[in-house]
Design a protein around this motif. Sequence first.
Motif, PDB file in Angstrom:
ATOM      1  N   SER A 127       0.803  -1.283  -0.002  1.00 54.13           N
ATOM      2  CA  SER A 127      -0.111  -0.001  -0.025  1.00 54.13           C
ATOM      3  C   SER A 127       0.756   1.317  -0.033  1.00 54.13           C
ATOM      4  O   SER A 127       1.791   1.296   0.587  1.00 54.13           O
ATOM      5  N   LEU A 128       0.276   2.328  -0.493  1.00 48.10           N
ATOM      6  CA  LEU A 128       1.028   3.661  -0.538  1.00 48.10           C
ATOM      7  C   LEU A 128       0.447   4.485   0.680  1.00 48.10           C
ATOM      8  O   LEU A 128      -1.133   4.328   0.957  1.00 48.10           O
ATOM      9  N   VAL A 129       1.307   4.890   1.684  1.00 52.70           N
ATOM     10  CA  VAL A 129       0.908   5.302   2.924  1.00 52.70           C
ATOM     11  C   VAL A 129       1.516   7.178   2.674  1.00 52.70           C
ATOM     12  O   VAL A 129       2.558   7.271   2.075  1.00 52.70           O
ATOM     13  N   ARG A 130       0.928   7.774   3.631  1.00 56.72           N
ATOM     14  CA  ARG A 130       1.280   9.152   3.876  1.00 56.72           C
ATOM     15  C   ARG A 130       1.795   9.404   5.301  1.00 56.72           C
ATOM     16  O   ARG A 130       1.166   8.980   6.396  1.00 56.72           O
ATOM     17  N   VAL A 131       2.938   9.686   5.651  1.00 58.80           N
ATOM     18  CA  VAL A 131       3.678   9.868   6.891  1.00 58.80           C
ATOM     19  C   VAL A 131       2.682  11.189   7.675  1.00 58.80           C
ATOM     20  O   VAL A 131       3.068  12.250   6.819  1.00 58.80           O
ATOM     21  N   THR A 132       2.302  11.102   8.515  1.00 62.76           N
ATOM     22  CA  THR A 132       1.493  12.054   9.244  1.00 62.76           C
ATOM     23  C   THR A 132       2.331  12.750  10.648  1.00 62.76           C
ATOM     24  O   THR A 132       2.079  13.703  10.728  1.00 62.76           O
ATOM     25  N   ALA A 133       3.079  11.809  11.015  1.00 68.43           N
ATOM     26  CA  ALA A 133       3.903  12.355  12.236  1.00 68.43           C
ATOM     27  C   ALA A 133       5.090  11.498  12.568  1.00 68.43           C
ATOM     28  O   ALA A 133       5.241  10.362  11.966  1.00 68.43           O
ATOM     29  N   LEU A 140       4.242   7.572  12.021  1.00 67.53           N
ATOM     30  CA  LEU A 140       2.905   7.150  12.079  1.00 67.53           C
ATOM     31  C   LEU A 140       2.269   7.679  10.534  1.00 67.53           C
ATOM     32  O   LEU A 140       2.745   8.554   9.739  1.00 67.53           O
ATOM     33  N   VAL A 141       1.590   6.696   9.975  1.00 68.09           N
ATOM     34  CA  VAL A 141       1.243   6.649   8.600  1.00 68.09           C
ATOM     35  C   VAL A 141      -0.325   6.448   8.518  1.00 68.09           C
ATOM     36  O   VAL A 141      -1.043   5.961   9.614  1.00 68.09           O
ATOM     37  N   GLU A 142      -0.775   7.098   7.335  1.00 68.47           N
ATOM     38  CA  GLU A 142      -2.340   6.720   7.016  1.00 68.47           C
ATOM     39  C   GLU A 142      -2.273   6.235   5.651  1.00 68.47           C
ATOM     40  O   GLU A 142      -1.564   6.533   4.966  1.00 68.47           O
ATOM     41  N   LEU A 143      -3.269   5.523   5.323  1.00 67.18           N
ATOM     42  CA  LEU A 143      -3.535   4.794   4.157  1.00 67.18           C
ATOM     43  C   LEU A 143      -3.915   6.144   2.924  1.00 67.18           C
ATOM     44  O   LEU A 143      -4.603   6.730   3.146  1.00 67.18           O
ATOM     45  N   ALA A 144      -3.165   5.832   1.988  1.00 68.44           N
ATOM     46  CA  ALA A 144      -3.249   6.639   0.679  1.00 68.44           C
ATOM     47  C   ALA A 144      -3.934   6.035  -0.205  1.00 68.44           C
ATOM     48  O   ALA A 144      -4.779   6.603  -0.906  1.00 68.44           O
ATOM     49  N   GLU A 145      -3.300   4.746  -0.657  1.00 74.14           N
ATOM     50  CA  GLU A 145      -3.546   4.026  -1.693  1.00 74.14           C
ATOM     51  C   GLU A 145      -3.669   2.616  -1.210  1.00 74.14           C
ATOM     52  O   GLU A 145      -2.393   2.204  -0.799  1.00 74.14           O
ATOM     53  N   PRO A 146      -4.535   1.551  -1.577  1.00 82.28           N
ATOM     54  CA  PRO A 146      -4.267   0.133  -1.389  1.00 82.28           C
ATOM     55  C   PRO A 146      -3.223  -0.396  -2.262  1.00 82.28           C
ATOM     56  O   PRO A 146      -3.002   0.434  -3.435  1.00 82.28           O
ATOM     57  N   PRO A 147      -2.745  -1.419  -2.256  1.00 75.45           N
ATOM     58  CA  PRO A 147      -1.720  -1.859  -3.322  1.00 75.45           C
ATOM     59  C   PRO A 147      -2.070  -2.128  -4.753  1.00 75.45           C
ATOM     60  O   PRO A 147      -3.294  -2.569  -4.785  1.00 75.45           O
TER      61      PRO A 147
END
Length: 195
Positions: A127-133, A140-147
């Motif tokens: 998956s593609l994630v965005r680093v939030t902190a 700490l990451v949150e989902l941006a796109e599934p694989p």
Amino acid sequence: MDNELWRWVWVAVAMVMGIGEIFTAGFFLLPFALGAVLASAAAWIDLHGGVQWLLFFGGTGVSMLILRRFMRRQDRPDDLPVGANRYVGMDARVIEDIDLVENTGRVRVESDEWRAVADSGPIEEGSLVRVTALRGTKLLVELAEPPPPDYVRHSDPMVAPAAEASPEDSAEADTSESGSDSGDQNEHSDTPRSD
């Protein structure tokens, strides 16, 4: 006081202020040390005592303004973050499933690999994630796109894949086990052998 004595007074003040600056924070004593250096130079070239005091206060004031301006520029919050904080807001690829329960999760951001956590729940590898902190030593990451559908899961080269046993291998294993058992029985049987 004569100029000879003032030379050594200004040198002593410059040294005390310079050494004191080493043990204090915020460049507080450095301007006084610089002013004392200017006054000492004036005393060594035999300038009048009033000129020495003027150079001391003037040099201290000017150097204090310059240093404060420099310090304010260094403290600006809009400077580029350093260390792991520079990854906040960047996208990363999950290279190991992120799961708080299993305590797993790794991401690759730029060319670095980091341990990662997600408060939103498990995130699948690829998956593609965005680093939030930054949380301790983890991102700490949150989902941006599934694989993507054609993503191939990462395999660890340190772990050997489990070899599947073929039917021939299992038959050979059975005969060798039974053969060794019968040999063991012959060696340990109480009945005499007739040769």
